[in-house]
Write a protein that holds these residues in place. Structure first.
Motif, PDB file in Angstrom:
ATOM      1  N   TRP A  57       0.855  -1.177   0.000  1.00  0.00           N
ATOM      2  CA  TRP A  57       0.000   0.000   0.000  1.00  0.00           C
ATOM      3  C   TRP A  57       0.896   1.233   0.000  1.00  0.00           C
ATOM      4  O   TRP A  57       1.717   1.409   0.891  1.00  0.00           O
ATOM      5  CB  TRP A  57      -0.877  -0.008   1.240  1.00  0.00           C
ATOM      6  CG  TRP A  57      -2.038   0.924   1.226  1.00  0.00           C
ATOM      7  CD1 TRP A  57      -2.450   1.727   0.204  1.00  0.00           C
ATOM      8  CD2 TRP A  57      -2.950   1.148   2.288  1.00  0.00           C
ATOM      9  NE1 TRP A  57      -3.562   2.433   0.559  1.00  0.00           N
ATOM     10  CE2 TRP A  57      -3.895   2.097   1.844  1.00  0.00           C
ATOM     11  CE3 TRP A  57      -3.060   0.654   3.571  1.00  0.00           C
ATOM     12  CZ2 TRP A  57      -4.930   2.550   2.638  1.00  0.00           C
ATOM     13  CZ3 TRP A  57      -4.099   1.107   4.356  1.00  0.00           C
ATOM     14  CH2 TRP A  57      -5.020   2.040   3.900  1.00  0.00           C
ATOM     15  N   VAL A  59       0.950   5.429  -0.132  1.00  0.00           N
ATOM     16  CA  VAL A  59       0.170   6.654   0.006  1.00  0.00           C
ATOM     17  C   VAL A  59       1.077   7.860  -0.203  1.00  0.00           C
ATOM     18  O   VAL A  59       2.293   7.783   0.006  1.00  0.00           O
ATOM     19  CB  VAL A  59      -0.539   6.757   1.380  1.00  0.00           C
ATOM     20  CG1 VAL A  59      -1.558   5.640   1.556  1.00  0.00           C
ATOM     21  CG2 VAL A  59       0.463   6.765   2.512  1.00  0.00           C
ATOM     22  N   GLU A  73      -3.432  10.250   0.159  1.00  0.00           N
ATOM     23  CA  GLU A  73      -4.275   9.449  -0.713  1.00  0.00           C
ATOM     24  C   GLU A  73      -3.490   8.245  -1.201  1.00  0.00           C
ATOM     25  O   GLU A  73      -2.259   8.287  -1.276  1.00  0.00           O
ATOM     26  CB  GLU A  73      -4.782  10.269  -1.897  1.00  0.00           C
ATOM     27  CG  GLU A  73      -3.687  10.734  -2.839  1.00  0.00           C
ATOM     28  CD  GLU A  73      -4.210  11.655  -3.937  1.00  0.00           C
ATOM     29  OE1 GLU A  73      -5.403  11.698  -4.162  1.00  0.00           O
ATOM     30  OE2 GLU A  73      -3.367  12.326  -4.544  1.00  0.00           O
ATOM     31  N   GLN A  74      -4.211   7.192  -1.510  1.00  0.00           N
ATOM     32  CA  GLN A  74      -3.577   5.984  -2.015  1.00  0.00           C
ATOM     33  C   GLN A  74      -3.050   6.235  -3.426  1.00  0.00           C
ATOM     34  O   GLN A  74      -3.743   6.762  -4.278  1.00  0.00           O
ATOM     35  CB  GLN A  74      -4.605   4.858  -2.050  1.00  0.00           C
ATOM     36  CG  GLN A  74      -4.096   3.592  -2.705  1.00  0.00           C
ATOM     37  CD  GLN A  74      -5.172   2.545  -2.755  1.00  0.00           C
ATOM     38  OE1 GLN A  74      -5.484   1.937  -1.740  1.00  0.00           O
ATOM     39  NE2 GLN A  74      -5.746   2.334  -3.928  1.00  0.00           N
ATOM     40  N   ARG A  76      -1.198   3.472  -4.857  1.00  0.00           N
ATOM     41  CA  ARG A  76      -1.548   2.111  -5.283  1.00  0.00           C
ATOM     42  C   ARG A  76      -1.773   1.273  -4.038  1.00  0.00           C
ATOM     43  O   ARG A  76      -1.188   1.534  -2.992  1.00  0.00           O
ATOM     44  CB  ARG A  76      -0.489   1.516  -6.194  1.00  0.00           C
ATOM     45  CG  ARG A  76       0.827   1.242  -5.555  1.00  0.00           C
ATOM     46  CD  ARG A  76       1.780   0.544  -6.558  1.00  0.00           C
ATOM     47  NE  ARG A  76       2.998   0.162  -5.903  1.00  0.00           N
ATOM     48  CZ  ARG A  76       4.064   0.944  -5.798  1.00  0.00           C
ATOM     49  NH1 ARG A  76       4.070   2.143  -6.329  1.00  0.00           N
ATOM     50  NH2 ARG A  76       5.138   0.515  -5.166  1.00  0.00           N
ATOM     51  N   GLY A  77      -2.668   0.319  -4.173  1.00  0.00           N
ATOM     52  CA  GLY A  77      -2.967  -0.504  -3.015  1.00  0.00           C
ATOM     53  C   GLY A  77      -4.271  -1.249  -3.144  1.00  0.00           C
ATOM     54  O   GLY A  77      -4.786  -1.431  -4.251  1.00  0.00           O
TER      55      GLY A  77
END
Length: 116
Positions: A57, A59, A73-74, A76-77
């Motif tokens: 994950w 952020v 904010e993410q 990728r994950g």
């Protein structure tokens, strides 16, 4: 994250925050480390207890204001989208000064996706 997920920090790319406001009282001039806008944190964790595979994950902090809040904010994950606001406020309880941290998250609801 809960301890059972065995979360670990895999990588951190820190961008400096804006200049810190200078407190009038020298005793309140803290030198803590902070990550500013553009900083990224990559963590891994075990999302399912019986599956021995870690999930990643990443952020990114996209908003930062000293003594107020920051948002991440993410990148990728595990979620289609994930945003998180961390709000910080000075608070007194029983005559002791501390910091109240309030979190607000925003992510799509799985049930809404299934209903569409």
């Amino acid at each position: 994250m809960p301890p059972r997920l065995k979360t670990r920090i895999e990588d951190v790319r820190v961008q400096p925050p804006p200049p810190r406001p200078v407190a009038q009282d020298p005793a309140r001039r803290f030198r803590s480390v902070a990550a500013g806008e553009g900083s990224e944190i990559l963590v891994s964790f075990y999302p399912v207890r019986w599956v021995p595979r870690r999930a990643s994950w990443m952020v990114r902090i996209y908003e930062f204001e000293w003594n107020s809040h920051f948002r991440d904010e993410q990148v990728r994950g595990p979620f289609a989208e994930f945003r998180h606001r961390h709000e910080l406020r000075a608070e007194y309880r029983e005559g002791v000064e501390g910091t109240l941290i309030a979190d607000e998250t925003s992510m799509p609801c799985l049930m809404a996706s299934l209903a569409a």
